[in-house]
Design a protein around this motif. Sequence first.
Motif, PDB file in Angstrom:
ATOM      1  N   ILE A  98       0.853  -1.187   0.000  1.00  0.00           N
ATOM      2  CA  ILE A  98       0.000   0.000   0.000  1.00  0.00           C
ATOM      3  C   ILE A  98       0.886   1.232   0.000  1.00  0.00           C
ATOM      4  CG2 ILE A  98      -1.752   1.339   1.241  1.00  0.00           C
ATOM      5  CD1 ILE A  98      -1.249  -2.303   2.170  1.00  0.00           C
ATOM      6  N   ILE A  99       0.571   2.184  -0.870  1.00  0.00           N
ATOM      7  CA  ILE A  99       1.210   3.494  -0.790  1.00  0.00           C
ATOM      8  C   ILE A  99       0.112   4.525  -0.590  1.00  0.00           C
ATOM      9  CG2 ILE A  99       1.391   3.718  -3.321  1.00  0.00           C
ATOM     10  CD1 ILE A  99       4.101   5.341  -2.435  1.00  0.00           C
ATOM     11  N   HIS A 100       0.164   5.191   0.545  1.00  0.00           N
ATOM     12  CA  HIS A 100      -0.921   6.068   0.996  1.00  0.00           C
ATOM     13  C   HIS A 100      -0.578   7.519   0.673  1.00  0.00           C
ATOM     14  CE1 HIS A 100      -4.077   7.842   3.241  1.00  0.00           C
ATOM     15  NE2 HIS A 100      -3.425   8.024   4.370  1.00  0.00           N
ATOM     16  N   CYS A 101      -1.072   7.979  -0.494  1.00  0.00           N
ATOM     17  CA  CYS A 101      -0.829   9.350  -0.963  1.00  0.00           C
ATOM     18  C   CYS A 101      -1.983  10.296  -0.648  1.00  0.00           C
ATOM     19  CB  CYS A 101      -0.597   9.354  -2.475  1.00  0.00           C
ATOM     20  SG  CYS A 101       0.810   8.393  -3.052  1.00  0.00           S
ATOM     21  N   ALA A 102      -3.160   9.763  -0.356  1.00  0.00           N
ATOM     22  CA  ALA A 102      -4.358  10.599  -0.222  1.00  0.00           C
ATOM     23  C   ALA A 102      -4.224  11.581   0.938  1.00  0.00           C
ATOM     24  CB  ALA A 102      -5.583   9.716  -0.022  1.00  0.00           C
ATOM     25  N   ALA A 103      -4.555  12.833   0.681  1.00  0.00           N
ATOM     26  CA  ALA A 103      -4.536  13.868   1.720  1.00  0.00           C
ATOM     27  C   ALA A 103      -5.052  15.164   1.136  1.00  0.00           C
ATOM     28  CB  ALA A 103      -3.118  14.081   2.246  1.00  0.00           C
ATOM     29  N   LEU A 104      -5.543  16.041   2.011  1.00  0.00           N
ATOM     30  CA  LEU A 104      -5.678  17.443   1.638  1.00  0.00           C
ATOM     31  C   LEU A 104      -4.284  18.036   1.747  1.00  0.00           C
ATOM     32  CD1 LEU A 104      -8.902  18.484   3.591  1.00  0.00           C
ATOM     33  CD2 LEU A 104      -8.682  18.089   1.149  1.00  0.00           C
ATOM     34  N   THR A 105      -3.802  18.688   0.703  1.00  0.00           N
ATOM     35  CA  THR A 105      -2.380  19.008   0.647  1.00  0.00           C
ATOM     36  C   THR A 105      -2.052  20.498   0.535  1.00  0.00           C
ATOM     37  OG1 THR A 105      -2.354  18.731  -1.757  1.00  0.00           O
ATOM     38  CG2 THR A 105      -1.847  16.791  -0.416  1.00  0.00           C
ATOM     39  N   HIS A 106      -3.036  21.378   0.536  1.00  0.00           N
ATOM     40  CA  HIS A 106      -2.738  22.796   0.332  1.00  0.00           C
ATOM     41  C   HIS A 106      -2.476  23.464   1.678  1.00  0.00           C
ATOM     42  CE1 HIS A 106      -2.825  26.887  -1.126  1.00  0.00           C
ATOM     43  NE2 HIS A 106      -2.908  26.435  -2.365  1.00  0.00           N
ATOM     44  N   VAL A 107      -1.236  23.903   1.883  1.00  0.00           N
ATOM     45  CA  VAL A 107      -0.830  24.470   3.169  1.00  0.00           C
ATOM     46  C   VAL A 107      -1.617  25.736   3.482  1.00  0.00           C
ATOM     47  CG1 VAL A 107       1.080  25.461   4.485  1.00  0.00           C
ATOM     48  CG2 VAL A 107       1.470  23.477   3.004  1.00  0.00           C
ATOM     49  N   GLY A 108      -1.649  26.687   2.555  1.00  0.00           N
ATOM     50  CA  GLY A 108      -2.316  27.959   2.802  1.00  0.00           C
ATOM     51  C   GLY A 108      -3.795  27.809   3.085  1.00  0.00           C
ATOM     52  N   GLN A 109      -4.467  26.973   2.302  1.00  0.00           N
ATOM     53  CA  GLN A 109      -5.904  26.780   2.486  1.00  0.00           C
ATOM     54  C   GLN A 109      -6.239  26.024   3.760  1.00  0.00           C
ATOM     55  OE1 GLN A 109      -7.423  24.890  -1.034  1.00  0.00           O
ATOM     56  NE2 GLN A 109      -6.878  26.599  -2.390  1.00  0.00           N
ATOM     57  N   SER A 110      -5.261  25.340   4.345  1.00  0.00           N
ATOM     58  CA  SER A 110      -5.549  24.498   5.515  1.00  0.00           C
ATOM     59  C   SER A 110      -5.988  25.312   6.718  1.00  0.00           C
ATOM     60  CB  SER A 110      -4.326  23.642   5.865  1.00  0.00           C
ATOM     61  OG  SER A 110      -3.269  24.403   6.408  1.00  0.00           O
ATOM     62  N   PHE A 111      -5.626  26.592   6.788  1.00  0.00           N
ATOM     63  CA  PHE A 111      -6.063  27.418   7.908  1.00  0.00           C
ATOM     64  C   PHE A 111      -7.578  27.620   7.907  1.00  0.00           C
ATOM     65  CE2 PHE A 111      -1.579  28.401   7.700  1.00  0.00           C
ATOM     66  CZ  PHE A 111      -1.219  28.538   9.028  1.00  0.00           C
ATOM     67  N   ASP A 112      -8.191  27.548   6.728  1.00  0.00           N
ATOM     68  CA  ASP A 112      -9.647  27.687   6.618  1.00  0.00           C
ATOM     69  C   ASP A 112     -10.350  26.332   6.525  1.00  0.00           C
ATOM     70  OD1 ASP A 112      -9.519  30.520   6.565  1.00  0.00           O
ATOM     71  OD2 ASP A 112      -8.987  30.450   4.433  1.00  0.00           O
ATOM     72  N   ARG A 113      -9.571  25.237   6.554  1.00  0.00           N
ATOM     73  CA  ARG A 113     -10.153  23.895   6.387  1.00  0.00           C
ATOM     74  C   ARG A 113      -9.579  22.937   7.435  1.00  0.00           C
ATOM     75  NH1 ARG A 113      -9.375  22.531   0.090  1.00  0.00           N
ATOM     76  NH2 ARG A 113     -10.849  20.876   0.607  1.00  0.00           N
ATOM     77  N   VAL A 114      -9.528  23.436   8.675  1.00  0.00           N
ATOM     78  CA  VAL A 114      -8.910  22.652   9.742  1.00  0.00           C
ATOM     79  C   VAL A 114      -9.637  21.333   9.947  1.00  0.00           C
ATOM     80  CG1 VAL A 114      -8.341  22.607  12.193  1.00  0.00           C
ATOM     81  CG2 VAL A 114      -8.021  24.711  10.880  1.00  0.00           C
ATOM     82  N   ASP A 115     -10.968  21.377  10.017  1.00  0.00           N
ATOM     83  CA  ASP A 115     -11.745  20.155  10.269  1.00  0.00           C
ATOM     84  C   ASP A 115     -11.519  19.115   9.177  1.00  0.00           C
ATOM     85  OD1 ASP A 115     -12.699  21.331  12.520  1.00  0.00           O
ATOM     86  OD2 ASP A 115     -14.711  21.720  11.757  1.00  0.00           O
ATOM     87  N   GLU A 116     -11.444  19.570   7.916  1.00  0.00           N
ATOM     88  CA  GLU A 116     -11.219  18.635   6.811  1.00  0.00           C
ATOM     89  C   GLU A 116      -9.838  17.993   6.904  1.00  0.00           C
ATOM     90  OE1 GLU A 116     -12.747  19.790   2.743  1.00  0.00           O
ATOM     91  OE2 GLU A 116     -12.864  21.725   3.777  1.00  0.00           O
ATOM     92  N   ASN A 117      -8.849  18.779   7.314  1.00  0.00           N
ATOM     93  CA  ASN A 117      -7.515  18.221   7.482  1.00  0.00           C
ATOM     94  C   ASN A 117      -7.498  17.151   8.567  1.00  0.00           C
ATOM     95  OD1 ASN A 117      -4.929  19.662   6.081  1.00  0.00           O
ATOM     96  ND2 ASN A 117      -6.684  21.042   6.126  1.00  0.00           N
ATOM     97  N   ILE A 118      -8.225  17.385   9.637  1.00  0.00           N
ATOM     98  CA  ILE A 118      -8.284  16.398  10.710  1.00  0.00           C
ATOM     99  C   ILE A 118      -9.004  15.133  10.233  1.00  0.00           C
ATOM    100  CG2 ILE A 118      -9.263  15.920  12.991  1.00  0.00           C
ATOM    101  CD1 ILE A 118      -8.822  18.932  13.618  1.00  0.00           C
TER     102      ILE A 118
END
Length: 316
Positions: free
Chosen positions: A82-102
């Motif tokens: 298994i190679i696990h690449c899936a993620a939300l990856t945008h650093v700047g946008q992550s400040f407005d998408r904290v719950d999605e990152n978690i």
Amino acid sequence: MAHESELKGKRVMVTGAAGFLGAHMVKRLLSEGAAVDAVVKAAVEPNSPIHGLGAKVTLHQVDLTDRAALSRLVGATVPELIIHCAALTHVGQSFDRVDENIRTNIGGTVNLLHALDGRYQRFVYVGSSDVYGDVPTPFREDGPVSPVSPYAVSKYAAERFCRMYHQAYGWPIVCLRPFNAFGPFQTIDRIIPSLILSALAGKDLDMTEGRQTREFMYVDDLVEAFVRALWTPGIEGEVINVSGGQEVSIRELAVTVLTLLGNPVQPLFGALDYRPNEIWRMYGDTTKVRALLGWTPTTSLVDGLSATIEWCRTHH
């Protein structure tokens, strides 16, 4: 490339297979003769790099936040690697998408690990060099980390879960910390395609002063390291930088891109503010990746940029 026998006929699951790194990984695995289960969150668009691969790859539309669906997927596919690449990856946008990152980066990783329950030969977690944050360079795997964005915090938390399960249960997990990737098919919200496409469109470039440095890795080089992490023996439990050890300022990067394009526009340095918690220097120590994977990047920044520019000219 790995020796043909290392991956030929292996059942390999790639999460985030429609994303930039995941798609390149799928294509590489197919070239190695692997049987690929490509996990995507949404239906694959016609312009996706994995669209049209047909019988060569099996697509599975599964959200990693759905543990029951993941359990069904694992039961149906029984992956060996298994190679696990899936993620939300945008650093700047992550400040407005904290719950999605978690939910996605942490929860999705934990859900996948539990669904697999250690029944595989190797699980490669694709983490991020952003976990280092503002610690002194070069970043070392055995040194401190100080993640300074919700994205970086979520990626480090997911890495810690991987390491915890390896330590607690002996699950064969390897954690990678790749540095910034670029190359064909990358989305326009990333710095290099944004620079190239703005210049090709004749638009002057609004930028920060560009004094911050980063390490940019051509996607084919990164994929080579990922493949080696799947089959290299004896590296379970390791955390490994995927790094060439070469930093470049964003200002220098922009000048290089524009020079390769014949300077059609001007970079407007200082037009934008630096983002919150800016990391000023980023580059990695390469000792471990060279020793454990026998890997160093083979594509220079200029060669990688030239190939990416040519792809952008053709496809946009």
